[in-house]
Design a protein around this motif. Structure first.
Motif, mmCIF file in Angstrom:
data_model
loop_
_atom_site.group_PDB
_atom_site.id
_atom_site.type_symbol
_atom_site.label_atom_id
_atom_site.label_comp_id
_atom_site.label_asym_id
_atom_site.label_seq_id
_atom_site.Cartn_x
_atom_site.Cartn_y
_atom_site.Cartn_z
ATOM 1 N N ASP A 91 -0.586 5.238 0.488
ATOM 2 C CA ASP A 91 -1.546 5.592 1.535
ATOM 3 C C ASP A 91 -1.101 6.754 2.429
ATOM 4 O OD1 ASP A 91 -3.231 3.625 0.680
ATOM 5 O OD2 ASP A 91 -2.832 2.233 2.328
ATOM 6 N N ALA A 128 -3.284 9.907 2.792
ATOM 7 C CA ALA A 128 -4.586 9.621 3.413
ATOM 8 C C ALA A 128 -4.432 9.472 4.923
ATOM 9 C CB ALA A 128 -5.188 8.352 2.811
ATOM 10 N N ARG A 160 -11.649 6.933 1.207
ATOM 11 C CA ARG A 160 -11.433 6.897 2.660
ATOM 12 C C ARG A 160 -12.705 6.472 3.394
ATOM 13 N NH1 ARG A 160 -11.851 13.011 5.265
ATOM 14 N NH2 ARG A 160 -13.601 13.618 3.971
ATOM 15 N N PHE A 185 0.858 -1.205 0.000
ATOM 16 C CA PHE A 185 0.000 0.000 0.000
ATOM 17 C C PHE A 185 0.890 1.251 0.000
ATOM 18 C CE2 PHE A 185 -2.057 -3.341 2.644
ATOM 19 C CZ PHE A 185 -3.065 -3.691 1.762
ATOM 20 N N PRO A 225 -7.938 3.586 4.587
ATOM 21 C CA PRO A 225 -7.591 4.443 3.446
ATOM 22 C C PRO A 225 -8.400 4.171 2.176
ATOM 23 C CG PRO A 225 -5.803 2.915 3.932
ATOM 24 C CD PRO A 225 -6.841 2.720 5.003
#
Ligand SMILES: C[S@@+](CC[C@H](N)C(=O)[O-])C[C@H]1O[C@@H](n2cnc3c(N)ncnc32)[C@H](O)[C@@H]1O
Length: 199
Positions: free
Chosen positions: A26, A29, A190, A23, A145
């Motif tokens: 992310d 976020a 989100r 990920f 996220p």
């Protein structure tokens, strides 16, 4: 040690080494979700189910050098990955069950929990434990996220009405465990719920 959480530890132990690499985008976020908590310099905050500690740098930035940042997780491999990534410079990493936190009652200003709630075996009781450690008026952030629909698609499952994080289910659950919902976002990019610790 074999206990009720063996399957969770096994699941995340197998994923710990490449968790962050899976990920990579992310970061912003997480930073935005931490910002939404409105932490102040000197505050004390717990990242419950911190995993590899992706939120810890943003939490440290928010509370400053005089603040307190704790990261608690059940899975030693996730905490080891956090330490390898240097996240132990942002907060104290503790192996602990979010259902039985080694934290004094009402000693924190906020709890941040990303990707945790779906793993809690007794959501009402476990959210009440998070409420126990936060002062009245303090905040809880439940974050992911990506939104519920995108997450369900990623896991190839259908989103059903009994989903714990659906607003009609979450509002009473939070109320029963000592939290009052402030904000609910479930968007493509989100999932963010902010709740206030009731007095
Ligand atoms: C989906 S991962 C999210 C990790 C991190 N918060 C993130 O967003 O990158 C869920 C994490 O919660 C931890 N966890 C699950 N149940 C827990 C519990 N009862 N107490 C503490 N940690 C728990 C797992 O070990 C795992 O690291």
């Amino acid at each position: 040690m074999a206990d009720d959480h063996t399957h969770i530890r096994d699941f995340f132990t197998a994923r710990a080494a490449d968790w962050d690499a899976r990920f990579p985008d992310d970061g912003p976020a997480f930073a935005a979700a931490v910002s939404a908590l409105g932490l102040r310099a000197g505050d004390a905050v717990l990242d419950a189910g911190c995993g590899t500690g992706r939120a810890l740098p943003a939490l440290r930035s928010a509370v400053g050098p005089r603040g307190t940042v704790l990261g608690a997780d059940l899975t030693p491999a996730m905490l080891e990955a956090a330490a390898r990534a240097g996240r132990d410079r942002s907060g104290l990493l503790v192996q602990a069950d979010a259902a039985r936190l080694p934290v004094r009652t009402q000693s924190l200003d906020a709890v941040f929990a990303a990707g945790l709630i779906a793993h809690l075996p007794q959501p009402e009781r476990n959210l009440a434990e998070l409420a126990r450690v936060v002062r009245p008026g303090g905040l809880l952030a439940l974050f992911h996220p990506i939104g519920r629909a995108a997450l369900a698609a990623r896991h190839r499952r259908t989103l059903t009405d009994d989903d714990l994080r659906a607003e009609p289910n979450l509002v009473p659950l939070l109320a029963l465990s000592g939290w009052r919902l402030d904000t609910y976002f479930d968007e493509e990019a989100r999932f963010l719920v902010l709740a206030e610790r009731m007095g």
